[in-house]
Design a protein around this motif. Structure first.
Motif, short mmCIF file in Angstrom:
data_model
loop_
_atom_site.label_atom_id
_atom_site.label_comp_id
_atom_site.label_asym_id
_atom_site.label_seq_id
_atom_site.Cartn_x
_atom_site.Cartn_y
_atom_site.Cartn_z
N GLU A 1 0.87 -1.09 -0.03
CA GLU A 1 0.01 -0.02 0.09
C GLU A 1 0.87 1.31 0.10
OE1 GLU A 1 -3.20 0.23 -0.32
OE2 GLU A 1 -3.30 2.29 -0.02
N ILE A 2 0.50 2.19 -0.81
CA ILE A 2 1.35 3.44 -0.95
C ILE A 2 1.05 4.23 0.69
CG2 ILE A 2 1.78 5.55 -1.90
CD1 ILE A 2 2.32 3.55 -3.75
N GLY A 3 2.28 4.64 1.36
CA GLY A 3 2.23 5.53 2.04
C GLY A 3 1.86 7.12 1.94
N LYS A 4 2.59 7.45 1.45
CA LYS A 4 2.69 9.06 0.78
C LYS A 4 2.90 9.00 -0.67
CE LYS A 4 3.90 13.69 1.16
NZ LYS A 4 4.69 14.82 1.66
N GLU A 5 4.09 8.33 -0.89
CA GLU A 5 4.70 8.23 -2.36
C GLU A 5 5.19 6.80 -2.70
OE1 GLU A 5 7.53 11.24 -2.00
OE2 GLU A 5 5.95 12.89 -2.88
N MET A 6 5.50 5.83 -1.63
CA MET A 6 6.11 4.83 -2.08
C MET A 6 5.43 3.82 -1.47
SD MET A 6 8.61 5.69 -4.14
CE MET A 6 9.84 4.27 -4.01
N PRO A 7 5.32 2.65 -2.00
CA PRO A 7 4.65 1.45 -1.40
C PRO A 7 5.39 0.80 -0.23
CG PRO A 7 5.82 0.51 -3.30
CD PRO A 7 6.06 2.21 -3.21
N ILE A 8 4.49 0.45 0.91
CA ILE A 8 5.00 -0.19 2.03
C ILE A 8 4.38 -1.75 2.09
CG2 ILE A 8 4.82 -0.44 4.34
CD1 ILE A 8 3.77 2.59 4.55
N THR A 9 5.59 -2.58 1.98
CA THR A 9 5.07 -4.00 2.05
C THR A 9 4.86 -4.60 3.36
OG1 THR A 9 6.69 -4.20 0.14
CG2 THR A 9 5.92 -6.26 1.12
N ILE A 10 3.59 -4.92 3.60
CA ILE A 10 3.13 -5.51 4.98
C ILE A 10 2.67 -7.04 4.75
CG2 ILE A 10 1.46 -4.88 6.68
CD1 ILE A 10 1.32 -1.88 5.05
N GLY A 11 3.00 -7.65 5.70
CA GLY A 11 2.31 -8.76 6.01
C GLY A 11 1.58 -8.78 7.18
N VAL A 12 0.40 -9.64 6.81
CA VAL A 12 -0.64 -9.99 7.85
C VAL A 12 -1.05 -11.46 7.91
CG1 VAL A 12 -2.84 -9.26 8.55
CG2 VAL A 12 -1.54 -7.85 7.27
#
Length: 176
Positions: A79-90
């Motif tokens: 998901e994009i934070g402000k400008e770049m993607p954040i890779t998140i594991g759930v």
């Protein structure tokens, strides 16, 4: 498979960088259990519509890879934070349909990296979706990391929707 990323300055624990590989995340998530099996879920239109209702944007993927052991599923989403993607594991508990673990695998923004710390990610433990597809528990924000916090919350919601859709599809298949 997500590419392994290397970021400048990743030697410090308080900056953007790759914090976990996919393999490390899966080991942490399913520690001591059977090898997680990767599966691809093709998103039906109703699931994509539910996700779109969360933030008004179309979900960009036709399919999503996830890993499962017994009823628990692990999802790695960006998901994009402000400008770049954040890779998140759930990781979603298949019995309670609640979050078991949230980990930040990679963070690429210059601000907001505080969301990777356990004091923030632990807030998602045992959080589920209510009937409006909103998180059942309150997640405290972090000053200066508003967009990153919003991104992690959104990914948790999407993972819960995907896990419930996979569970529903499995229930239908089992009843036929």
């Amino acid at each position: 498979m997500l590419p392994n990323l290397v970021f400048a300055g990743s030697g410090s624990s308080d900056v953007a960088g790759q914090y976990l590989t996919v393999e490390e995340f899966l080991q942490l998530s399913f520690e001591g259990r059977a090898e997680p099996s990767p599966t691809v879920y093709w998103l039906p239109a109703d699931v994509k519509a539910r996700i779109k209702l969360l933030n008004g944007r179309d979900f960009p993927l036709l399919r999503v890879r996830y890993w499962s052991v017994n009823d628990d599923t692990a999802w790695i989403l960006e998901e994009i934070g402000k400008e770049m993607p954040i890779t998140i594991g759930v990781v979603i508990d298949g019995q309670s349909m609640a979050v078991k673990r949230v980990e930040i695998l990679a963070f690429r923004e210059s601000r907001g990296w505080e969301v990777r710390h356990p004091f923030f990610t632990r807030q998602f433990d045992n959080v589920a979706l209510n009937k409006d597809d909103r998180l059942s528990g309150h997640i405290d924000g972090i000053t200066g990391a508003t967009l990153s916090v919003r991104a992690v919350k959104h990914v948790a919601q999407v993972a819960l929707i995907l896990a419930s859709a996979v569970q529903r599809a499995a229930d239908i298949a089992a009843s036929e």
